[in-house]
Design a protein around this motif. Structure first.
Motif, PDB file in Angstrom:
ATOM      1  N   LEU B  44       0.826  -1.202   0.000  1.00 27.05           N
ATOM      2  CA  LEU B  44       0.000   0.000   0.000  1.00 27.05           C
ATOM      3  C   LEU B  44       0.860   1.250   0.000  1.00 27.05           C
ATOM      4  O   LEU B  44       0.634   2.179  -0.773  1.00 27.05           O
ATOM      5  CB  LEU B  44      -0.876   0.007   1.245  1.00 27.05           C
ATOM      6  CG  LEU B  44      -2.269  -0.546   1.076  1.00 27.05           C
ATOM      7  CD1 LEU B  44      -2.998  -0.585   2.406  1.00 27.05           C
ATOM      8  CD2 LEU B  44      -3.027   0.357   0.111  1.00 27.05           C
ATOM      9  N   VAL B  45       1.841   1.258   0.907  1.00 28.14           N
ATOM     10  CA  VAL B  45       2.694   2.445   0.985  1.00 28.14           C
ATOM     11  C   VAL B  45       3.473   2.605  -0.313  1.00 28.14           C
ATOM     12  O   VAL B  45       3.592   3.707  -0.845  1.00 28.14           O
ATOM     13  CB  VAL B  45       3.657   2.346   2.182  1.00 28.14           C
ATOM     14  CG1 VAL B  45       4.583   3.543   2.210  1.00 28.14           C
ATOM     15  CG2 VAL B  45       2.872   2.259   3.469  1.00 28.14           C
ATOM     16  N   LEU B  46       3.994   1.498  -0.844  1.00 28.64           N
ATOM     17  CA  LEU B  46       4.754   1.578  -2.088  1.00 28.64           C
ATOM     18  C   LEU B  46       3.909   2.128  -3.221  1.00 28.64           C
ATOM     19  O   LEU B  46       4.398   2.785  -4.128  1.00 28.64           O
ATOM     20  CB  LEU B  46       5.274   0.195  -2.483  1.00 28.64           C
ATOM     21  CG  LEU B  46       6.483  -0.324  -1.711  1.00 28.64           C
ATOM     22  CD1 LEU B  46       6.854  -1.712  -2.181  1.00 28.64           C
ATOM     23  CD2 LEU B  46       7.662   0.611  -1.879  1.00 28.64           C
ATOM     24  N   THR B  47       2.609   1.856  -3.188  1.00 28.80           N
ATOM     25  CA  THR B  47       1.751   2.284  -4.288  1.00 28.80           C
ATOM     26  C   THR B  47       1.178   3.676  -4.054  1.00 28.80           C
ATOM     27  O   THR B  47       1.153   4.504  -4.957  1.00 28.80           O
ATOM     28  CB  THR B  47       0.593   1.292  -4.473  1.00 28.80           C
ATOM     29  OG1 THR B  47       1.081  -0.017  -4.269  1.00 28.80           O
ATOM     30  CG2 THR B  47       0.025   1.394  -5.873  1.00 28.80           C
ATOM     31  N   TYR B  48       0.706   3.920  -2.832  1.00 28.26           N
ATOM     32  CA  TYR B  48      -0.017   5.161  -2.610  1.00 28.26           C
ATOM     33  C   TYR B  48       0.693   6.124  -1.670  1.00 28.26           C
ATOM     34  O   TYR B  48       0.207   7.228  -1.431  1.00 28.26           O
ATOM     35  CB  TYR B  48      -1.406   4.865  -2.034  1.00 28.26           C
ATOM     36  CG  TYR B  48      -2.242   3.975  -2.907  1.00 28.26           C
ATOM     37  CD1 TYR B  48      -2.698   4.422  -4.143  1.00 28.26           C
ATOM     38  CD2 TYR B  48      -2.542   2.679  -2.520  1.00 28.26           C
ATOM     39  CE1 TYR B  48      -3.450   3.610  -4.962  1.00 28.26           C
ATOM     40  CE2 TYR B  48      -3.305   1.857  -3.327  1.00 28.26           C
ATOM     41  CZ  TYR B  48      -3.754   2.319  -4.546  1.00 28.26           C
ATOM     42  OH  TYR B  48      -4.485   1.512  -5.357  1.00 28.26           O
ATOM     43  N   GLY B  49       1.814   5.682  -1.083  1.00 30.56           N
ATOM     44  CA  GLY B  49       2.454   6.505  -0.058  1.00 30.56           C
ATOM     45  C   GLY B  49       3.012   7.798  -0.624  1.00 30.56           C
ATOM     46  O   GLY B  49       3.179   7.950  -1.832  1.00 30.56           O
TER      47      GLY B  49
END
Ligand SMILES: Nc1ncnc2c1ncn2[C@@H]1O[C@H](COP(=O)(O)OP(=O)(O)OP(=O)(O)O)[C@@H](O)[C@H]1O
Ligand SMILES: Nc1ncnc2c1ncn2[C@@H]1O[C@H](COP(=O)(O)OP(=O)(O)OP(=O)(O)O)[C@@H](O)[C@H]1O
Ligand SMILES: [Mg+2]
Ligand SMILES: [Mg+2]
Lengths: 220, 219, 256, 253, 253
Positions: B44-49
């Motif tokens: 999630l962080v890698l995609t939206y962070g």
């Protein structure tokens, strides 16, 4: 903790570590290259219309992927010669890792193949290309672009698997790390240095692949 | 190969083998479960962070993916005790495998999320879903479908990596077997035997993955 | 802070003892699923000295890689795990007095190509020798067989496997292990009949705690020369198959 | 001279579903035939059979007098080897609803690929032919763009150039405009119209009735796998005979 | 009563490119406004701003008197928290060109999801509301089908039901028919027409001029990020004032 770090004893043997890394990279590159070819063939096998081909490919992937690689390495090196198939330790390791890589990559490639629109094949057929030409010029190049991101996981894992070659006395990085360990008892320092070398190399591999990914990305 | 002797020695050591198997199962399943949950967060962080969180999480994944697993295990066991966090060998091993698993799952989740058309998020927004609702109801179920095959790859790797806990003295299946080998010298036979057990374990995981894949297939 | 390991152990009520589990006759798991071996007995000897009870001991089964870190991070009180004493290693840990002197021997297949040490020497560079990865393993083999190739393995069973599958024509290994192996597999292996390369085995403790080191030293020394000699001698007989002569009464043998 | 396309008694089923129930159709050089009919009537399937993208069970298809896909010897019908069929496919060009351009190749390479691999032209010859055709469809300046960098209408024009550059005897168009925004439709129809006036033999499926009327020499109305009515466009649109066609035309407007 | 939609001085740029250059638009309850204009003129962007799918730099948008997306306090403009914006988005419903149905949910679940999560209806209430709306768009019998099992027109109708079931003050339609085959267009337009006659307030982007003329109370012609001309459909189509609009209408036919 009652411990004084001393990295000199590790750096003293940097030439050993370097030669180990070089051998490890060599093993990885050769095996992955062969593994890619095997993986491609099996991926096409798994989506083939011919049932025997499909079963053959599925059997190969399932059998190899689910077995610990250490067992495969030992089996190839120690047991296969008894069946009349003897390779030296480096060849034997490359043989094993390539077969192992093939099984993992086959799954990755299969996913990539499934994601390719049917229309591309038909576009190729309609201009008179043969099935083989379509695979070579259209399907494989497009599929490769799609699977590149998930390949980095696999390439890194396979590179790290070269450390298991130490089990059959192939002097790669881990082998020398152990050697330095038993000589100096500087276990903590040695593994810190060795893992930094691994991390750095893997980072380079991942970065290289990401660069490749952006280079051959389809323009949108 | 000497099969009768092998069977006798396996039978004699059945209790320790079973204990080893239990450890292997406990380690792998815990690490896979916790690692996957954590990995979803990482993805999630890698995609939206934001830029900064993404940067740190990228370092986290690249570092964990790049380090040999047994070094992670050594580090979890010894380094943490330097900071006064004394984990048992078992806990440290599970922690190391969990983190390792999370880095792989993180990459897989990132790939899967990237493949979902942007319109899905927008449609969810337009009916007023918050981000967490969008993620749980719309994105994750779709990502799951794409992730499953590669996730199975990772799960089988974790099972195999659980053998490395023997370094810090956890008697998992492989060490239990090696203990018999050191007594009987039936190395080929017993490695083959344990290979079959690991095969069966991974095969079950593979089949579970395939079954799940069929269950969640979008008509 | 000044640590006092002896006090700590006494208060705890049992000894935390590090050793391996896959190298007979030093430390391995027997048919009853018990950790046994000569190293293990040394641990029991210390436990007995501490608490009068050979069972007041907790084993930490560790791989070779874990020997030093487990000491450094205080996860074990004492490690006895067929550790070869070298000066370099002594910079990391504090070695106790030795409890065994080891030498290296060459193991051959009974029905193999080469019958003895002379035949091996004759073969020159045609042979490969398997050896346990160890300090100066390569130099060590070359001291006996200058031209042979050397393959280093990280576990004993793989070394024997190499011999069995003719990946190596001889295995260079500790004479203790060699003898043990031949007892376990009569007629399968033979000793090439050449021994060299003496090395000393000692236990190790974390550096800096002189009192604890002295204590362990005392226990070991008295095992080999004093009141606990029967315990030591019995263990020695069990694992190495040899009767020890009682230490000479009178002038202390160790100062001879 | 033999007709460019001669379809006789074509039958085609998918499993139990008979999709083409005996189609006969002849086309002479320069004919432009529009296939119309409601969804599921078999138009696409017919085109795909002509291009051997589908096998079929009965009947024959001849292109310029040469039977394609199958060989009938002493009453035995057998499928030609794949290599042979690949060669035959190059006699027809096909443009698809979804364009099906190769996403990893520039417009130019999309066009040259078949010329080099199938027609065995040298690279230079292939490039010069491809550029000529890209020019014709107004895509010459964009020849180094990848499909992802082109609008739908531009992609479709490249796809048409790719098909025509192979110099086929017959061009097949399957709803080449229906994936396009209304504004892009015009670009593509202009190209097709242009080809028609050049005398290219074309068989096209379309939903654009006005266009079918303008461009065709013959309109064929398909219904439930059969040719229900056919004739010159004035007749089909001006004086439809059957109720079905009347209903269809009323609907389609 | 405050207007349903009130856009004042809306400015929006993508990087250096100013896409909306000051838009003012009011809509009363029951208004049906059609946005027309050539590709790239900013129609989609305008709709997306109203639904807060895009942030914008200048101007305000009010729905039923309530400013959305931003809060202006002592001359300071700040974006509302995401959670608040999510709630506001439910005041408008949006149907997209690409439908964007959730492929892993049946038609029914697509519609109930927002009702349950955003509107906090119980499962039973949500199902009954969803079924009513699926009935209205003629998709009731297909409620248990997954999007992949529906035709484009059917998918679009479900998407519209999904948006309307949320009972929005304002419905936004962005070229809801342009991904559809001509035959499917009719189904969808019928639904929109139906809603219009029900008095639903709607803002729609369309390329179907005839439809815009039939259904709208006002037509807005956009050009280069500005409203170039607006008025009742008879005026826009019958007596266009500016040359641009005349040219555009000539083109669009
Ligand atoms: N691969 C297939 N497998 C099974 N049935 C098929 C397949 N392709 C087409 N069909 C069926 O064959 C019939 C004819 O399809 P076809 O695509 O030729 O119709 P069409 O006239 O082109 O319709 P449209 O105007 O919607 O494109 C339809 O009922 C369709 O469902
Ligand atoms: N995410 C974006 N980033 C950069 N530029 C964008 C973005 N989205 C749209 N644009 C640009 O903004 C302008 C207006 O786009 P918009 O989609 O609103 O046009 P439109 O009127 O809806 O056109 P169409 O009829 O083709 O849908 C175009 O020039 C487009 O290239
Ligand atoms: Mg069709
Ligand atoms: Mg738009």
């Amino acid at each position: 903790m009652n411990y004084n770090f001393n990295f000199n004893v590790v750096w003293r043997d940097w030439d050993l570590l370097a030669s180990g890394l070089a051998l490890g990279l060599f093993l990885a590159v050769v095996s992955i290259a062969i593994g890619c070819v095997l993986g491609l063939i099996s991926a096409f096998g798994m989506v083939s219309r011919h049932r025997p081909l499909r079963w053959l490919a599925l059997g190969y992937v399932s059998a190899i992927r689910n077995t610990p690689i250490l067992v495969l390495i030992l089996f190839t090196y120690f047991a296969l010669p008894q069946l009349g198939f003897a390779l030296d330790k480096i060849q034997s390791f490359i043989f094993t890792l390539a077969i192992y890589a093939g099984a993992y990559l086959a799954e990755v490639f299969r996913g990539g193949l499934l994601a390719i629109p049917k229309g591309l094949r038909e576009g190729g057929l309609s201009i008179g290309l043969t099935e083989t030409q379509i695979k070579a010029y259209i399907i494989v190049p497009v599929m490769m672009r799609n699977v590149l991101p998930s390949l980095s996981n696999n390439f890194i894992s396979l590179f790290k698997d070269t450390s298991l070659a130490a089990a059959i006395a192939v002097p790669e990085l881990t082998f020398y790390a152990r050697k330095i360990n038993v000589e100096t008892f500087r276990v903590i320092e040695t593994w810190m240095v060795t893992s930094l070398i691994y991390v750095f190399t893997c980072y380079l591999i991942a970065n290289l692949l990401r660069r490749l990914e952006t280079r051959i990305a389809l323009p949108r | 190969m000497n099969f009768t002797q092998m069977l006798t020695s396996i039978w004699n050591a059945r209790m320790s083998l079973l204990a080893g198997l239990e450890n292997t199962l406990l380690i792998s399943l815990t690490a896979i479960a916790l690692g996957s949950i954590l990995g979803i967060g990482v993805g999630l962080v890698l995609t939206y962070g934001g830029m900064i969180s993404r940067f740190f999480v990228r370092i986290y994944t690249d570092f964990l993916r790049g380090t040999p697993v047994f070094v992670l295990i050594l580090a979890a066991y010894y380094m943490l005790s330097v900071f006064g966090w004394n984990l048992s060998a078992f806990q440290a091993g599970v922690l190391a495998l969990t983190l390792f698993c999370s880095s792989h799952v993180g990459e897989i989740v990132r790939g899967a999320l990237n493949a979902i058309p942007r319109g899905q998020t927008e449609a969810a927004k337009s009916i007023g879903l918050t981000f967490s609702q969008t993620f749980l109801s719309v994105l994750l179920p779709q990502a799951l479908r794409q992730m499953l095959p590669t996730w199975v790859n990772t799960a089988t790797e974790i099972v195999k990596a659980s053998t490395l806990l023997s370094i810090i003295g956890v008697t998992e299946l492989l060490l239990a077997t090696q203990q018999i080998i050191s007594r009987t010298y039936l190395s080929l036979e017993l490695y083959l035997f344990v290979g079959v057990i690991y095969f069966v374990l991974n095969f079950l995981i593979e089949q579970a993955g395939r079954a799940l894949e069929r269950r969640v297939a979008i008509p | 802070q000044t640590s006092d390991k002896l006090q700590e152990v006494l208060e705890r009520g049992y000894l935390v003892f590090g050793t391996g589990s896959t190298n007979p006759p030093w430390h391995f798991v027997d048919e009853q699923n018990e950790l046994v071996g000569f190293d293990v007995d040394m641990g029991r000897l210390v436990a007995k000295a501490l608490f009068g009870d050979t069972e007041a001991i907790e084993f930490v089964q560790q791989s070779g890689d874990a020997r030093i870190p487990n000491l450094a991070t205080d996860r074990v009180d004492l490690t006895c795990q067929f550790m070869t004493v070298t000066a370099e290693r002594a910079q990391q840990v504090e070695f106790t007095v030795p409890y065994y002197r080891e030498g290296v021997g060459l193991l051959l297949m009974a029905n193999g190509q080469y019958a003895d040490y002379a035949a091996l020497q004759e073969a020159g560079s045609d042979i490969t020798v398997a050896v346990l990865q160890n300090v100066y393993a390569e130099e060590m083999v070359h001291a006996a067989l200058p031209e042979a190739s050397v393959d280093q393995y990280d576990s004993v069973d793989l070394m024997y496997q190499a011999l069995n599958s003719n990946r190596a024509q001889a295995a260079a290994t500790d004479q203790s292990a060699l003898r043990w192996l031949m007892v376990q597999n009569p007629d399968r292996y033979v000793d090439a009949g050449y021994g060299w390369n003496p090395q000393t085995y000692s236990c190790a403790v974390q550096p800096g705690d002189q009192r604890w080191l002295n204590f362990v030293n005392t226990v070991l020394r008295e095992g080999m020369t004093g009141v606990e000699f029967p315990f030591y001698a019995e263990s020695f007989k069990q694992w190495f198959g040899a009767e020890l002569e009682s230490p000479q009464i009178g002038f202390p043998v160790e100062f001879k | 001279m033999s007709p460019v396309l001669k379809i006789s008694g074509l039958h085609k089923s998918f499993g139990d579903l008979e999709v083409l129930k005996g189609i006969d159709l002849d086309m002479e050089k320069g004919d432009v035939v529009s296939l119309i009919g409601s969804s599921g009537s078999g138009k696409t399937t017919l085109l795909r059979c002509v291009n051997m993208l589908e096998d079929f069970e009965g009947g024959t298809i001849e292109i310029s007098g040469k039977q394609i896909g199958y060989l009938t010897e002493n009453g035995q019908r057998r499928r030609l080897p794949e290599r042979e069929i690949a060669r035959q496919r190059a006699m027809t060009g096909m443009a698809f609803q979804q364009f099906n351009l190769f996403p990893h190749m520039t417009a130019l390479k999309n066009v040259t690929l078949g010329l080099i691999k199938t027609k065995k032209f040298s690279r230079d010859e292939a490039i010069s032919i491809a550029e000529t055709w890209l020019e014709r469809v107004g895509m010459r300046e964009r020849k180094d763009h990848y499909p992802g960098q082109l609008s739908g209408g531009q992609q479709q024009r490249v796809a048409i150039a790719r098909a025509i550059a192979m110099n086929p005897e017959l061009m097949l168009f399957d709803e080449v405009t229906s994936a396009l925004d209304p504004e892009l439709v015009k670009e593509v129809l202009a190209v097709v119209r242009d080809l028609a006036s050049d005398g290219m033999t074309m068989l096209l499926v379309t939903h654009e009735m006005r266009f079918a009327r303008d461009v065709s020499t013959k309109v064929v109305f398909m219904h439930h796998g059969r040719i229900h009515e056919q004739g010159p466009p004035e007749q089909i649109f001006g004086a439809p005979q059957s109720d079905r066609l009347v209903a269809f035309l009323a609907d389609s407007d």
